[in-house]
Design a protein around this motif. Structure first.
Motif, PDB file in Angstrom:
ATOM      1  N   ALA A 108       0.862  -1.186   0.000  1.00 51.52           N
ATOM      2  CA  ALA A 108       0.000   0.000   0.000  1.00 51.52           C
ATOM      3  C   ALA A 108       0.893   1.229   0.000  1.00 51.52           C
ATOM      4  CB  ALA A 108      -0.906   0.013   1.233  1.00 51.52           C
ATOM      5  N   PRO A 109       0.587   2.225  -0.845  1.00 48.71           N
ATOM      6  CA  PRO A 109       1.432   3.415  -0.923  1.00 48.71           C
ATOM      7  C   PRO A 109       1.595   4.143   0.411  1.00 48.71           C
ATOM      8  CG  PRO A 109      -0.095   3.348  -2.764  1.00 48.71           C
ATOM      9  CD  PRO A 109      -0.509   2.256  -1.826  1.00 48.71           C
ATOM     10  N   GLY A 110       0.562   4.068   1.259  1.00 48.91           N
ATOM     11  CA  GLY A 110       0.632   4.776   2.538  1.00 48.91           C
ATOM     12  C   GLY A 110       1.520   4.116   3.567  1.00 48.91           C
ATOM     13  N   LEU A 111       1.890   2.857   3.339  1.00 44.50           N
ATOM     14  CA  LEU A 111       2.787   2.158   4.259  1.00 44.50           C
ATOM     15  C   LEU A 111       4.226   2.404   3.819  1.00 44.50           C
ATOM     16  CD1 LEU A 111       0.973  -1.257   4.879  1.00 44.50           C
ATOM     17  CD2 LEU A 111       1.345   0.588   6.513  1.00 44.50           C
ATOM     18  N   ARG A 112       4.792   3.473   4.308  1.00 41.16           N
ATOM     19  CA  ARG A 112       6.148   3.839   3.894  1.00 41.16           C
ATOM     20  C   ARG A 112       7.154   3.093   4.766  1.00 41.16           C
ATOM     21  NH1 ARG A 112       4.945   5.644  -0.922  1.00 41.16           N
ATOM     22  NH2 ARG A 112       6.965   6.683  -1.076  1.00 41.16           N
ATOM     23  N   VAL A 113       7.218   1.789   4.559  1.00 42.51           N
ATOM     24  CA  VAL A 113       8.146   0.937   5.299  1.00 42.51           C
ATOM     25  C   VAL A 113       9.139   0.367   4.304  1.00 42.51           C
ATOM     26  CG1 VAL A 113       8.425  -1.102   6.740  1.00 42.51           C
ATOM     27  CG2 VAL A 113       6.427   0.370   7.040  1.00 42.51           C
ATOM     28  N   ALA A 114      10.384   0.713   4.477  1.00 42.49           N
ATOM     29  CA  ALA A 114      11.436   0.248   3.581  1.00 42.49           C
ATOM     30  C   ALA A 114      12.423  -0.606   4.369  1.00 42.49           C
ATOM     31  CB  ALA A 114      12.142   1.439   2.936  1.00 42.49           C
ATOM     32  N   PHE A 115      13.395  -1.174   3.659  1.00 42.81           N
ATOM     33  CA  PHE A 115      14.410  -1.969   4.334  1.00 42.81           C
ATOM     34  C   PHE A 115      15.715  -1.907   3.568  1.00 42.81           C
ATOM     35  CE2 PHE A 115      12.106  -4.805   1.525  1.00 42.81           C
ATOM     36  CZ  PHE A 115      13.085  -5.547   0.900  1.00 42.81           C
ATOM     37  N   VAL A 116      16.780  -2.247   4.255  1.00 41.43           N
ATOM     38  CA  VAL A 116      18.116  -2.238   3.661  1.00 41.43           C
ATOM     39  C   VAL A 116      18.835  -3.510   4.072  1.00 41.43           C
ATOM     40  CG1 VAL A 116      19.013  -0.885   5.610  1.00 41.43           C
ATOM     41  CG2 VAL A 116      20.304  -0.973   3.476  1.00 41.43           C
ATOM     42  N   VAL A 117      19.604  -4.073   3.139  1.00 47.74           N
ATOM     43  CA  VAL A 117      20.453  -5.233   3.408  1.00 47.74           C
ATOM     44  C   VAL A 117      21.871  -4.831   3.028  1.00 47.74           C
ATOM     45  CG1 VAL A 117      20.817  -7.690   3.019  1.00 47.74           C
ATOM     46  CG2 VAL A 117      18.522  -6.731   2.772  1.00 47.74           C
ATOM     47  N   ALA A 118      22.791  -4.930   3.977  1.00 48.03           N
ATOM     48  CA  ALA A 118      24.152  -4.467   3.706  1.00 48.03           C
ATOM     49  C   ALA A 118      25.107  -5.047   4.745  1.00 48.03           C
ATOM     50  CB  ALA A 118      24.208  -2.934   3.728  1.00 48.03           C
ATOM     51  N   HIS A 119      26.380  -4.752   4.574  1.00 45.97           N
ATOM     52  CA  HIS A 119      27.409  -5.152   5.527  1.00 45.97           C
ATOM     53  C   HIS A 119      27.060  -4.562   6.904  1.00 45.97           C
ATOM     54  CE1 HIS A 119      31.346  -5.340   7.493  1.00 45.97           C
ATOM     55  NE2 HIS A 119      31.665  -6.265   6.601  1.00 45.97           N
ATOM     56  N   PRO A 120      27.317  -5.286   7.998  1.00 46.05           N
ATOM     57  CA  PRO A 120      26.961  -4.787   9.330  1.00 46.05           C
ATOM     58  C   PRO A 120      27.492  -3.388   9.650  1.00 46.05           C
ATOM     59  CG  PRO A 120      27.561  -7.097   9.470  1.00 46.05           C
ATOM     60  CD  PRO A 120      27.833  -6.668   8.057  1.00 46.05           C
ATOM     61  N   GLU A 121      28.689  -3.051   9.176  1.00 45.91           N
ATOM     62  CA  GLU A 121      29.228  -1.719   9.455  1.00 45.91           C
ATOM     63  C   GLU A 121      28.406  -0.644   8.753  1.00 45.91           C
ATOM     64  OE1 GLU A 121      33.393  -1.299   8.823  1.00 45.91           O
ATOM     65  OE2 GLU A 121      33.896  -3.195   9.800  1.00 45.91           O
ATOM     66  N   VAL A 122      27.911  -0.968   7.554  1.00 48.49           N
ATOM     67  CA  VAL A 122      27.064  -0.020   6.832  1.00 48.49           C
ATOM     68  C   VAL A 122      25.733   0.157   7.568  1.00 48.49           C
ATOM     69  CG1 VAL A 122      25.847   0.426   4.670  1.00 48.49           C
ATOM     70  CG2 VAL A 122      28.135  -0.581   4.635  1.00 48.49           C
ATOM     71  N   ILE A 123      25.155  -0.951   8.024  1.00 47.14           N
ATOM     72  CA  ILE A 123      23.893  -0.889   8.760  1.00 47.14           C
ATOM     73  C   ILE A 123      24.040  -0.003   9.994  1.00 47.14           C
ATOM     74  CG2 ILE A 123      22.214  -2.231  10.085  1.00 47.14           C
ATOM     75  CD1 ILE A 123      21.938  -2.669   7.121  1.00 47.14           C
ATOM     76  N   LEU A 124      25.139  -0.124  10.712  1.00 50.95           N
ATOM     77  CA  LEU A 124      25.373   0.687  11.898  1.00 50.95           C
ATOM     78  C   LEU A 124      25.375   2.176  11.559  1.00 50.95           C
ATOM     79  CD1 LEU A 124      26.114   1.014  14.892  1.00 50.95           C
ATOM     80  CD2 LEU A 124      28.522   0.729  14.235  1.00 50.95           C
ATOM     81  N   LEU A 126      24.058   3.624   8.882  1.00 56.57           N
ATOM     82  CA  LEU A 126      22.734   4.025   8.411  1.00 56.57           C
ATOM     83  C   LEU A 126      21.763   4.191   9.580  1.00 56.57           C
ATOM     84  CD1 LEU A 126      22.336   1.793   5.227  1.00 56.57           C
ATOM     85  CD2 LEU A 126      22.692   4.256   5.311  1.00 56.57           C
ATOM     86  N   THR A 127      21.883   3.329  10.585  1.00 59.01           N
ATOM     87  CA  THR A 127      21.035   3.453  11.777  1.00 59.01           C
ATOM     88  C   THR A 127      21.293   4.780  12.475  1.00 59.01           C
ATOM     89  OG1 THR A 127      21.032   1.054  12.084  1.00 59.01           O
ATOM     90  CG2 THR A 127      20.418   2.394  13.979  1.00 59.01           C
ATOM     91  N   GLN A 128      22.552   5.150  12.607  1.00 55.54           N
ATOM     92  CA  GLN A 128      22.891   6.424  13.239  1.00 55.54           C
ATOM     93  C   GLN A 128      22.348   7.599  12.427  1.00 55.54           C
ATOM     94  OE1 GLN A 128      27.146   6.081  13.477  1.00 55.54           O
ATOM     95  NE2 GLN A 128      27.094   4.827  15.342  1.00 55.54           N
ATOM     96  N   ALA A 129      22.455   7.509  11.096  1.00 57.58           N
ATOM     97  CA  ALA A 129      21.946   8.581  10.240  1.00 57.58           C
ATOM     98  C   ALA A 129      20.438   8.704  10.351  1.00 57.58           C
ATOM     99  CB  ALA A 129      22.357   8.331   8.791  1.00 57.58           C
ATOM    100  N   LYS A 130      19.746   7.562  10.386  1.00 54.48           N
ATOM    101  CA  LYS A 130      18.282   7.581  10.491  1.00 54.48           C
ATOM    102  C   LYS A 130      17.841   8.167  11.828  1.00 54.48           C
ATOM    103  CE  LYS A 130      14.177   4.611  10.225  1.00 54.48           C
ATOM    104  NZ  LYS A 130      13.416   5.582   9.415  1.00 54.48           N
ATOM    105  N   GLN A 131      18.547   7.849  12.882  1.00 59.92           N
ATOM    106  CA  GLN A 131      18.187   8.386  14.187  1.00 59.92           C
ATOM    107  C   GLN A 131      18.292   9.907  14.214  1.00 59.92           C
ATOM    108  OE1 GLN A 131      20.866   6.153  16.683  1.00 59.92           O
ATOM    109  NE2 GLN A 131      19.369   4.528  17.073  1.00 59.92           N
ATOM    110  N   GLY A 132      19.142  10.440  13.372  1.00 57.46           N
ATOM    111  CA  GLY A 132      19.266  11.887  13.285  1.00 57.46           C
ATOM    112  C   GLY A 132      18.170  12.531  12.466  1.00 57.46           C
TER     113      GLY A 132
END
Length: 264
Positions: A108-124, A126-132
């Protein structure tokens, strides 16, 4: 916000021009490469398997990080989907591909839920960037997605693909009837979009103003070009319209375009 300098590579119905991409990679040292290999927005282009393999070879040779945006991958009209760059990189043992996708195009277009698959260091990082930015994706939205995909998700995807395939065929049929011969447009193999090129010297922005008078709209192509250009291009979407409204919309767009051509 960081003031990047964009290096762009022309892309068509089979993805980016790999010869020009290789030249750009040799001439510069970009920090990463971003692309949408499956049913690219706005062009609708689909990279063939051989092109995906060659692009990965180029990335591996330079140790280049590739950000693969694959939000439209499941919306294919053929019998099978192509392997993602991420899947190919896993087979090759290369950790440099960051895979992005979203549920908004298939649930559904209104469910803006995305995901990422990457190396653990990249995920870390990206998590910090998203929290900002927003701290956290709403839990309720994630619960809804979880419940929706637990049962019948493959069947839903098949139904969505059939619906979009019929919509794309309806739009292409209407364009074939209504568009002047001077106009070029893509014939998508999946996704949501048809990309159109007007004759050189004709402005999509001017056409937009004429189209509004006919009570129909589209997305001018210029803003999709990071370094300028594309003034004679535009994007059409068949995702939300039924056949009757789509045919009427294309008829009105054709009328506006013919009126503009008569003025040139």
């Amino acid at each position: 916000a960081y003031g990047p300098r964009f290096l762009t590579v022309p892309a068509g119905e089979e993805g980016p021009d790999l010869t020009l991409l290789e030249a750009a990679l040799k001439g510069e040292r970009p920090r990463f490469l971003y692309l949408i290999p499956s049913f690219q927005n706005p062009s609708g282009g689909l990279m063939p398997l051989a092109a995906r393999q060659r692009l990965l070879e180029l990335a591996m040779a330079q140790g280049l990080v590739v950000v693969e945006d694959d939000a439209y991958r499941e919306l294919y009209f053929g019998q099978a989907r192509l392997p993602s760059l991420f899947e190919l990189s896993r087979q090759a043992g290369y950790p440099g591909v960051v895979y992005l996708s979203s549920f908004s195009k298939v649930l559904a277009p209104g469910l803006r839920v995305a995901f990422v698959v990457a190396h653990p260091e990249v995920i870390l990082k990206l998590t910090q960037a998203k929290q900002g930015v927003d701290l956290h994706t709403p839990v309720l939205n994630q619960i809804l997605v979880h419940e929706l995909v637990k049962e019948g998700f493959p069947e839903r995807l098949e139904r969505i693909r059939a619906v979009y395939r019929a919509k794309a065929e309806a739009m292409l049929e209407a364009l074939g009837r209504e568009m002047p011969e001077e106009v070029r447009y893509t014939r998508p193999k999946g996704g949501m979009f048809v990309w159109m090129e007007l004759p050189k010297g004709l402005s999509a922005e001017r056409l937009f103003q004429k189209a509004i008078e006919e009570n129909v709209a589209f997305v001018p192509g210029g803003p999709f070009f990071a370094t300028g250009g594309g003034e004679n291009t535009l994007r059409l979407s068949y995702a939300t319209m039924d056949r009757a409204r789509m045919e009427e919309g294309v008829r009105r767009l054709g009328k506006a375009l013919k009126g503009l051509l008569a003025m040139v």
